[in-house]
Design a protein around this motif. Structure first.
Motif, PDB file in Angstrom:
ATOM      1  N   LEU A 192     -21.377  24.643  17.997  1.00 14.18           N
ATOM      2  CA  LEU A 192     -22.721  24.088  17.201  1.00 14.18           C
ATOM      3  C   LEU A 192     -23.437  23.105  17.567  1.00 14.18           C
ATOM      4  CD1 LEU A 192     -24.426  25.133  14.796  1.00 14.18           C
ATOM      5  CD2 LEU A 192     -23.006  23.886  13.419  1.00 14.18           C
ATOM      6  N   HIS A 195     -24.807  23.704  21.357  1.00 11.02           N
ATOM      7  CA  HIS A 195     -26.141  24.573  21.417  1.00 11.02           C
ATOM      8  C   HIS A 195     -27.396  23.955  20.850  1.00 11.02           C
ATOM      9  CE1 HIS A 195     -23.935  27.755  22.867  1.00 11.02           C
ATOM     10  NE2 HIS A 195     -23.723  28.517  21.776  1.00 11.02           N
ATOM     11  N   TYR A 196     -27.385  23.207  19.704  1.00 13.65           N
ATOM     12  CA  TYR A 196     -28.546  22.583  19.059  1.00 13.65           C
ATOM     13  C   TYR A 196     -28.875  21.396  19.759  1.00 13.65           C
ATOM     14  CZ  TYR A 196     -28.560  25.968  15.595  1.00 13.65           C
ATOM     15  OH  TYR A 196     -28.853  27.373  14.607  1.00 13.65           O
ATOM     16  N   THR A 197     -27.825  20.530  20.361  1.00 14.91           N
ATOM     17  CA  THR A 197     -28.441  19.208  20.967  1.00 14.91           C
ATOM     18  C   THR A 197     -28.890  19.640  22.394  1.00 14.91           C
ATOM     19  OG1 THR A 197     -26.356  18.124  19.898  1.00 14.91           O
ATOM     20  CG2 THR A 197     -27.197  17.145  21.742  1.00 14.91           C
ATOM     21  N   SER A 198     -28.395  20.640  22.891  1.00  8.23           N
ATOM     22  CA  SER A 198     -28.867  21.146  24.379  1.00  8.23           C
ATOM     23  C   SER A 198     -30.435  21.435  24.068  1.00  8.23           C
ATOM     24  CB  SER A 198     -28.204  22.183  24.908  1.00  8.23           C
ATOM     25  OG  SER A 198     -28.615  22.672  26.066  1.00  8.23           O
ATOM     26  N   ALA A 199     -30.725  22.219  22.973  1.00  8.93           N
ATOM     27  CA  ALA A 199     -32.013  22.560  22.634  1.00  8.93           C
ATOM     28  C   ALA A 199     -33.063  21.527  22.319  1.00  8.93           C
ATOM     29  CB  ALA A 199     -32.033  23.809  21.354  1.00  8.93           C
ATOM     30  N   ILE A 200     -32.369  20.340  21.668  1.00 10.61           N
ATOM     31  CA  ILE A 200     -33.395  19.345  21.201  1.00 10.61           C
ATOM     32  C   ILE A 200     -33.598  18.441  22.661  1.00 10.61           C
ATOM     33  CG2 ILE A 200     -33.428  17.077  20.119  1.00 10.61           C
ATOM     34  CD1 ILE A 200     -31.780  18.546  18.019  1.00 10.61           C
ATOM     35  N   GLY A 237     -31.303  14.400  18.864  1.00 11.58           N
ATOM     36  CA  GLY A 237     -30.317  15.079  19.464  1.00 11.58           C
ATOM     37  C   GLY A 237     -28.860  14.214  19.226  1.00 11.58           C
ATOM     38  N   PHE A 240     -27.798  14.667  15.614  1.00 10.25           N
ATOM     39  CA  PHE A 240     -27.052  15.894  15.247  1.00 10.25           C
ATOM     40  C   PHE A 240     -25.838  16.123  15.868  1.00 10.25           C
ATOM     41  CE2 PHE A 240     -26.407  20.477  15.663  1.00 10.25           C
ATOM     42  CZ  PHE A 240     -26.870  20.930  14.520  1.00 10.25           C
TER      43      PHE A 240
END
Length: 359
Positions: A192, A195-200, A237, A240
């Motif tokens: 989790l 995924h979100y850190t990469s998107a940010i 990022g 998170f």
């Protein structure tokens, strides 16, 4: 006469191929040569270094102090962009290393002395096992295995293939801790967070691109805002990632006689440094735009022909005072005021000429 032990001889999986070895153990090739670093990171670093060398080659064509200003802008911008891309593909967000004595393989009761390393990234984990010394038990103990959970990859299947390959116990033990069914819960939180850190970080990279475009145009204040947004998204990022990886208590990783500790890796700290740098640069540009807008335009080479009364001298690399500009070089026509006497005389002539025309 048939040998008594022939009944216990295991049947080969491929009799045709195994017959060439006389039903003996096959000869496996030696360890494959490995690249000293991640190939993705190598490609990113090569691209940005090539761009930097290209800009350095054309640097002598810029005269005066603008050469230093231009070089500073290029190096800073390329550094920020390279860091954002590199940390996105790095496997060193959380790292751990321990020297221990541990069992080697499940089929053997012998132990080895080795250094066990763990690198956790946004897309998976990387596990290393290096013997101390490397040659032990008549083998070369030097393993570097990667298990990914990025989109399109199945971590459980990769772990199953590792079991089929018969990898050493320390590698399989650490890989099992990150499986979806592990009671440690490491797979869920790190997947989790990744995924979100990469998107940010991809959003931060987009802001970096927009900042470069705007700073090359006469909209410096918006370029500074986009640079500020680049740093803010990097810090978001990190926030998170830290929160997501702290949802569950740490899972102990015991390897033989030692426990493997983990801590924040170089990717985390370099992202923090770059994010703070972007925030400071964005704020500095905002302050400079309010207090010294002309100097800010000079730094970005946007002051030529925009400020009346000031002239840019490329040879000196600075602004010339209006007192040093010659009247002939001024682009605007000079207004020469008429004296009051001449203007009065013209008026009298006009009044006098009216009755003549009337006659």
């Amino acid at each position: 006469m048939e040998e008594p032990w022939s009944h216990h001889l295991p049947l080969p999986h491929n009799p045709t191929k195994m017959a060439a070895f006389g039903y003996t153990f096959p000869f496996y090739a030696g360890p494959k040569p490995t690249f000293p670093m991640d190939t993705t990171l190598a490609v990113i670093i090569t691209i940005f270094l090539t761009a930097l060398v290209t800009f350095i080659i054309i640097l002598p064509g810029i005269r005066g102090k603008m050469r230093l200003f231009w070089l500073l802008r290029v190096v800073t911008s390329l550094f920020i962009g390279a860091v954002i891309l590199a940390v996105n593909f790095s496997s060193e967000w959380s790292v751990g290393l321990v020297s221990t004595n541990t069992s080697y393989k499940a089929s053997s009761s012998q132990w080895i002395s080795a250094d066990v390393g763990l690198q956790i990234g946004l897309r998976g984990v990387n596990i290393t096992l290096t013997g101390t010394p490397v040659q032990q038990l008549h083998e070369t103990i030097n393993y570097n295995e990667e298990f990914t959970w990025q989109l399109g990859e199945n971590y459980a299947e990769e772990y199953a293939r590792a079991l089929e390959k018969g990898l050493p116990d320390p590698v399989l033990y650490l890989a099992e801790k990150f499986t979806p069914n592990s009671p440690c819960g490491l797979h869920g939180q790190y997947r989790l967070a990744g995924h979100y850190t990469s998107a940010i970080l991809w959003v931060a990279f987009l802001c970096w691109l927009l900042a470069n475009v705007m700073l090359s145009m006469p909209v410096l204040v918006y370029g500074g805002l986009m640079l500020l947004a680049t740093g803010i998204f990097q810090l978001l990022g990190l926030l998170f990632f830290s929160m997501a990886t702290s949802l569950t208590p740490p899972c102990p990783l015991r390897l033989g006689t030692a426990t493997l500790p983990t801590h924040r890796g170089p990717a985390f700290w370099i992202t923090l440094t770059t994010g703070l740098l972007c925030v400071l640069l964005g704020l500095a540009m905002g302050v400079a735009h309010k207090m010294h807008p002309h100097r800010l335009k000079v730094f970005f080479n946007h002051s030529v022909g925009e400020t009346p009364g000031l002239e840019w001298n490329p040879e000196e690399g600075g602004l010339l005072s209006p007192s040093y500009q010659s009247t002939a070089e001024s682009p605007e026509p000079q207004d020469i005021p008429l004296s009051e006497a001449s203007s009065k005389g013209c008026c009298e002539e006009e009044h006098c000429s009216v009755p003549d025309h009337a006659l």
